[in-house]
Scaffold this motif. Structure first.
Motif, PDB file in Angstrom:
ATOM      1  N   SER A   1      73.839  11.444-107.668  1.00 30.16           N
ATOM      2  CA  SER A   1      73.920  12.760-108.315  1.00 30.16           C
ATOM      3  C   SER A   1      72.826  12.913-109.365  1.00 30.16           C
ATOM      4  N   ARG A   2      72.536  11.849-110.093  1.00 24.89           N
ATOM      5  CA  ARG A   2      71.450  11.910-111.082  1.00 24.89           C
ATOM      6  C   ARG A   2      70.088  11.915-110.395  1.00 24.89           C
TER       7      ARG A   2
ATOM      8  N   SER B   1      69.245  15.328-109.478  1.00 23.50           N
ATOM      9  CA  SER B   1      69.271  16.301-110.574  1.00 23.50           C
ATOM     10  C   SER B   1      67.920  16.402-111.267  1.00 23.50           C
TER      11      SER B   1
ATOM     12  N   GLN C   1      67.331  15.224-114.009  1.00 21.97           N
ATOM     13  CA  GLN C   1      67.142  13.968-114.751  1.00 21.97           C
ATOM     14  C   GLN C   1      66.739  12.810-113.837  1.00 21.97           C
ATOM     15  N   TYR C   2      66.207  13.134-112.663  1.00 20.77           N
ATOM     16  CA  TYR C   2      65.930  12.070-111.695  1.00 20.77           C
ATOM     17  C   TYR C   2      64.912  11.055-112.203  1.00 20.77           C
TER      18      TYR C   2
ATOM     19  N   LEU D   1      76.422  17.960-104.137  1.00 20.52           N
ATOM     20  CA  LEU D   1      75.043  17.649-104.519  1.00 20.52           C
ATOM     21  C   LEU D   1      74.083  18.713-103.991  1.00 20.52           C
TER      22      LEU D   1
ATOM     23  N   GLN E   1      74.434  21.631-106.239  1.00 21.72           N
ATOM     24  CA  GLN E   1      73.826  21.315-107.535  1.00 21.72           C
ATOM     25  C   GLN E   1      72.307  21.445-107.488  1.00 21.72           C
ATOM     26  N   ALA E   2      71.719  20.968-106.388  1.00 23.60           N
ATOM     27  CA  ALA E   2      70.258  20.982-106.273  1.00 23.60           C
ATOM     28  C   ALA E   2      69.734  22.252-105.611  1.00 23.60           C
TER      29      ALA E   2
END
Length: 347
Positions: free
Chosen positions: A195-196, A199, A201-202, A240, A243-244
């Motif tokens: 998930s990160r 995001s 914050q990858y 996901l 989210q993306a």
């Protein structure tokens, strides 16, 4: 030993890079043997040939970043270096005269020597002549020369290096294989939060994975990059994607690409003895990140689980084992680690 890796078609700033490497390594002699006969790259009469065609007449001559202006290697090097460049013919190599010629050139002062090679046996002769020198020259080449060198020139006998495993598959088979390796204390794991990684914050997630992996590899521990710990992770996919703001296919491609980037950064910072890649998308992404032009199969760990090398990549000579995500028994990963360990032990 200092080995300067170059592109076999002399793309890039080869002259400047070899000069800098000579000065940094305090070498007054550089031996340049860029041939990879198995890939159709040869050197004859000082010319770089691709499948028998002079470099200037191939597609590589129009490289957008560093266009080629000559097929003669000495000419290309002289564009960016004032160090004298000598040439050694194929006939001299095969007559066994290279060792004496290198000694004579070295006595004259700082210089580079371009050596002809059209077959693997020529590279073996070049490697032999290099090893006969009183002082080891700077070695300049691609995978061909590196493969021809005796293991003793760059690795202590029976030295073992850790394997980096990139387990990006969500398959149950891959999860069982990783768990078995961990239960048998064959490796350590670095879990990546998908998930990160998907995001904004990858970069932070990638940096953390690289740091943890390099620390483990630095302690000579086989290291597994794992992006899925549980079958329940499959239930996260739609979330996901939302989210993306991407489709399932785009999400898979994005995560694979970022795992490839993580792998490249680890390899740039840590010494590894090989790669184990599980999942076709992961293997493709890692190959792309490493700049590989292909995969040369050399042996099998087990049926349908090949071991080979990436062609013209950042890790030309290291063993790379690939496996479909859902393929193999519970012991497949352990077997692969043992397979690479045996390669280094010489058994």
């Amino acid at each position: 030993m200092v080995y300067k890796k170059i592109d076999s078609t002399f793309r890039g700033n080869v002259g400047a890079e070899v000069t800098a490497a000579m000065r940094a390594a305090n070498r007054k002699l550089a031996v340049i043997a860029a041939a990879i006969p198995a890939a159709g790259r040869t050197t004859r009469d000082g010319l770089c040939l691709v499948n028998g065609t002079p470099l200037l007449e191939t597609e590589f001559a129009s490289d957008p970043k560093t266009p080629i202006i000559s097929s003669r290697i000495a000419t290309l090097i002289a564009l960016q270096s004032d160090i004298p460049v000598h040439e050694v013919s194929l006939e001299d190599v095969r007559r066994g005269q290279l060792s004496a010629l290198l000694t004579a050139f070295s006595a004259e002062g700082e210089c580079m020597v371009v050596v002809d090679a059209v077959e693997d046996r020529d590279l073996l002769l070049i490697a032999q002549a290099i090893c006969e020198q009183k002082e080891m020259p700077l070695l300049v080449g691609a995978a061909g020369l590196a493969n021809a060198l005796p293991v003793s020139t760059f690795m202590q006998e029976k030295q073992e290096l850790p394997v980096l495993v990139v387990a990006g598959s969500m398959s149950e088979a891959t999860r069982r294989q990783v768990e078995k390796a961990l239960c048998q204390a064959r490796a350590r794991v670095v879990d990546i939060d998908a998930s990160r990684l998907a995001s904004a914050q990858y970069e932070q997630e990638m940096a953390a994975a690289v740091e943890q992996s390099c620390a483990l590899l630095g302690r000579q521990q086989h290291t597994i990059l794992r992006s899925s710990r549980s079958a329940d992770d499959r239930q996260m996919i739609d979330g996901l994607c939302a989210q993306a703001g991407v489709s399932r296919q785009q999400l898979g491609e994005m995560l694979s690409e970022r795992l490839g980037m993580i792998t490249l950064r680890i390899i740039e910072q840590a010494r590894i003895g090989g790669l184990f890649l599980t999942g076709g998308d992961i293997a493709t992404a890692v190959a792309a990140a490493l700049g590989a032009e292909g995969y040369r199969i050399q042996s099998e760990v087990a049926p349908c689980i090949p071991c080979g090398t990436f062609v013209n990549s950042e890790i030309d000579d290291l063993p790379v084992i690939t496996k479909a995500g859902g393929f193999g028994s519970d012991s497949t990963l352990c077997d692969a680690l043992y397979f690479i360990e045996e390669m280094y032990s010489g058994n």
